[in-house]
Design an enzyme around this catalytic site. Structure first.
Site, PDB file in Angstrom:
ATOM      1  N   HIS A  85      -3.835   4.152   4.471  1.00 18.63           N
ATOM      2  CA  HIS A  85      -4.833   3.353   4.637  1.00 18.63           C
ATOM      3  C   HIS A  85      -6.137   3.972   4.187  1.00 18.63           C
ATOM      4  O   HIS A  85      -6.798   3.460   3.250  1.00 18.63           O
ATOM      5  CB  HIS A  85      -5.075   2.690   6.230  1.00 18.63           C
ATOM      6  CG  HIS A  85      -6.226   2.048   6.437  1.00 18.63           C
ATOM      7  ND1 HIS A  85      -6.177   0.619   5.751  1.00 18.63           N
ATOM      8  CD2 HIS A  85      -7.563   1.933   6.978  1.00 18.63           C
ATOM      9  CE1 HIS A  85      -7.298   0.078   6.007  1.00 18.63           C
ATOM     10  NE2 HIS A  85      -8.119   0.993   6.920  1.00 18.63           N
TER      11      HIS A  85
ATOM     12  N   ARG B 163       0.949  -1.202   0.044  1.00 22.62           N
ATOM     13  CA  ARG B 163      -0.098  -0.027  -0.156  1.00 22.62           C
ATOM     14  C   ARG B 163       0.893   1.420   0.015  1.00 22.62           C
ATOM     15  O   ARG B 163       1.552   1.591   1.046  1.00 22.62           O
ATOM     16  CB  ARG B 163      -0.697   0.096   1.334  1.00 22.62           C
ATOM     17  CG  ARG B 163      -2.152   0.784   1.296  1.00 22.62           C
ATOM     18  CD  ARG B 163      -2.656   1.175   2.574  1.00 22.62           C
ATOM     19  NE  ARG B 163      -1.712   1.999   3.456  1.00 22.62           N
ATOM     20  CZ  ARG B 163      -1.571   1.688   4.957  1.00 22.62           C
ATOM     21  NH1 ARG B 163      -2.216   0.297   5.502  1.00 22.62           N
ATOM     22  NH2 ARG B 163      -0.783   2.292   5.540  1.00 22.62           N
TER      23      ARG B 163
ATOM     24  N   TYR C 229       3.953   5.447  11.551  1.00 28.70           N
ATOM     25  CA  TYR C 229       4.326   3.949  11.841  1.00 28.70           C
ATOM     26  C   TYR C 229       5.119   3.052  10.830  1.00 28.70           C
ATOM     27  O   TYR C 229       5.453   1.905  11.128  1.00 28.70           O
ATOM     28  CB  TYR C 229       3.048   3.276  12.050  1.00 28.70           C
ATOM     29  CG  TYR C 229       2.065   2.962  10.812  1.00 28.70           C
ATOM     30  CD1 TYR C 229       2.089   2.346   9.732  1.00 28.70           C
ATOM     31  CD2 TYR C 229       0.787   4.190  11.034  1.00 28.70           C
ATOM     32  CE1 TYR C 229       1.247   2.515   8.597  1.00 28.70           C
ATOM     33  CE2 TYR C 229       0.018   4.108   9.976  1.00 28.70           C
ATOM     34  CZ  TYR C 229       0.204   3.238   8.571  1.00 28.70           C
ATOM     35  OH  TYR C 229      -0.882   3.523   7.975  1.00 28.70           O
TER      36      TYR C 229
END
Length: 493
Positions: free
Chosen positions: A379, A375, A388
């Site tokens: 998100h 990805r 993160y």
């Protein structure tokens, strides 16, 4: 039962990857001990023999790797059994020895072919091989189990699909940043997984997506602008699922796997030969709904393909914190095959999905495909991936970009010229403009319509709530305006 025989059977069960070739081997090869077939049986026999003979301890010749593997099992093997195995290894009957040698040679030849022709890609997860037909450098390679032969036009079509899908996705992200959408889930980086799998389907196959399958929707002929209605808050989907066999987007994580399984069971009961495919991510694979779908699909031999896009991050949780084994191996525990494919290779995704749906149509039951991809963006637009994950990680995956690798292949092999690439770029810009105009002219729904489809015959409580809401909207209007106009005035966002 000895430990080594249990381990051998477990290894045999995990060794299959499904697909057309694997299916043919399973159907034609003679049944071996333990219920394994073909190369899998040879692997099981070699594992059992290595565990019983314990070359490192008995002094028999053998590869060090096998000796290391047998260390743990040899502790539980009884002396008599070890002697029996050694005797069998040295003085076996000629016919049996020939059979074993032939199986072993066949297995080694298969591995050599896979290495030489396919140049297997390694993803770094315990040395797991990916099914790959197009390398990140744009080199075309072959795979012994998944072959594909596409025309130049079809190859150019896949490139066009991915470029237009990415352009639509980037425009939707920009529109959200401008306040035109409440939320957007980007597919950036996952175009090959979606276009490849989407183009492998027939019109009568049925798709159950999550909320990120914009590329699959494109392949099913859904107007891209209709995907925006739910994220703008003006409808609950915007398209008729029966017109394209493409279900509405599912926000609840993993529930669509159960819906797909139930639909596939119905297909079987109806006697149809179509297939069903369910899309979900690596995070959803940890949901109980997905496990239940695996169970029911296996028990009822449902014609369903589970397509997991492992984009490495379930929001902020990395995949390695969700599973101790590669995700595709989970299928073995439910009794059906699984395979891991390079999710950034549109050709491999097309070939593997095509084999899986044909397998389902022929009555061989479910299959799990793990598309190993990444990805590239957040998100959703409410997420900040910089909190993160490292920038170096994204840079590493950018080098595996699915669109760039296919373009390189088309250019190097002379399958597309500058005029083609320019026309696709021009078409993508026209799409962006069309999407902007469509979203800004999209009508808001009738504010009172929310009360119309709760009960078929009406309900006193709903009538009361409708009256209260109409009174609330009227409080914002000028005193001189009629009540109906006041309610209409509240229809804006």
């Amino acid at each position: 039962m000895t430990v080594e025989s249990t381990a051998a059977r477990s290894m045999a069960r995990r060794s299959g990857t499904g697909g057309k070739s694997a299916t043919k081997k399973s159907a034609s090869a003679p049944r071996e001990a333990g219920g394994t077939t073909g190369t899998t049986a040879a692997t099981a026999k070699r594992s059992k023999s290595a565990g019983a003979a314990s070359p490192a301890k008995t002094g028999n010749s053998g590869k060090p790797a096998k000796a290391a593997k047998s260390t743990r099992t040899s502790k539980t093997a009884k002396p008599a059994k070890t002697a029996k195995a050694s005797k069998a290894a040295k003085a076996a009957k000629p016919a049996k020895t020939a059979k074993t040698t032939k199986s072993t040679a066949s297995a080694k030849t298969t591995r050599t072919t896979r290495t030489t022709k396919a140049a297997p890609a390694v993803d770094g997860s315990a040395g797991t091989e990916l099914v790959q037909l197009l390398t990140p450098e744009g080199e075309r390679v072959e795979h012994p189990d998944y072959a594909i032969d596409l025309s130049d036009e079809e190859l150019r079509g896949l490139y066009r699909d991915m470029v237009l899908t990415r352009r639509f996705d980037s425009e939707a992200t920009s529109l959200q940043r401008q306040g035109e959408l409440g939320l957007w889930a980007s597919l950036l980086g996952q175009e090959a997984a979606q276009i490849g799998s989407g183009r492998a389907l027939r019109d009568d196959d049925y798709v159950f997506p999550t909320y990120r399958e914009h590329g699959v929707a494109w392949c099913r002929g859904v107007d891209p602008t209709k995907l925006l209605g739910m994220f703008r808050g003006v409808n609950n989907g915007g398209w008729d699922p029966t017109s394209n066999n493409f279900h509405l987007y599912t926000i609840v994580i993993g529930s669509q796997a159960l819906h797909a399984t139930g639909y596939a069971m119905g297909v079987t009961f109806d006697g149809a030969d179509s297939a069903v495919i369910a899309y979900f991510g690596d995070g959803a694979s940890s949901q109980g709904d997905v496990a239940e779908a695996f169970t029911f699909s296996a028990v009822y031999n449902a014609p369903v393909v589970f397509f997991c896009q492992n984009n490495q991050w379930a929001i902020s949780e990395p995949a390695e914190r969700q599973s101790r084994v590669p995700l595709y191996q989970r299928a073995a525990g439910f009794g059906f095959p699984g395979v891991r494919v390079d999710g950034n290779d549109v050709l491999a995704c097309l070939a593997v999905t095509r084999a899986a749906v044909e397998r389902a149509r022929s009555g061989q039951g479910p299959m799990l495909i793990e598309a190993f991809t990444y990805r590239m963006g957040a998100h959703t637009t409410s997420d900040d991936p910089t909190r993160y994950r490292r920038d170096e990680e994204r840079a590493e995956w950018e080098a595996k970009d699915p669109i760039a690798r296919l373009r390189t292949y088309l250019e190097k092999d002379g399958l597309a010229d500058d005029a083609f690439f320019a026309s696709v770029e021009e078409e993508s810009e026209a799409m962006g403009k069309h999407v902007r105009e469509a979203i800004r002219t999209m009508p808001d729904p009738d504010t009172m319509a929310i009360f119309e489809n709760v009960y078929a015959d009406g309900h006193a409580l709903v009538d009361e709530e409708r009256a209260q809401f109409a009174e609330y909207l009227a409080s914002f209007a000028d005193p001189d305006e009629p009540a109906h106009s006041a309610a209409s005035a509240g229809e804006g966002r």
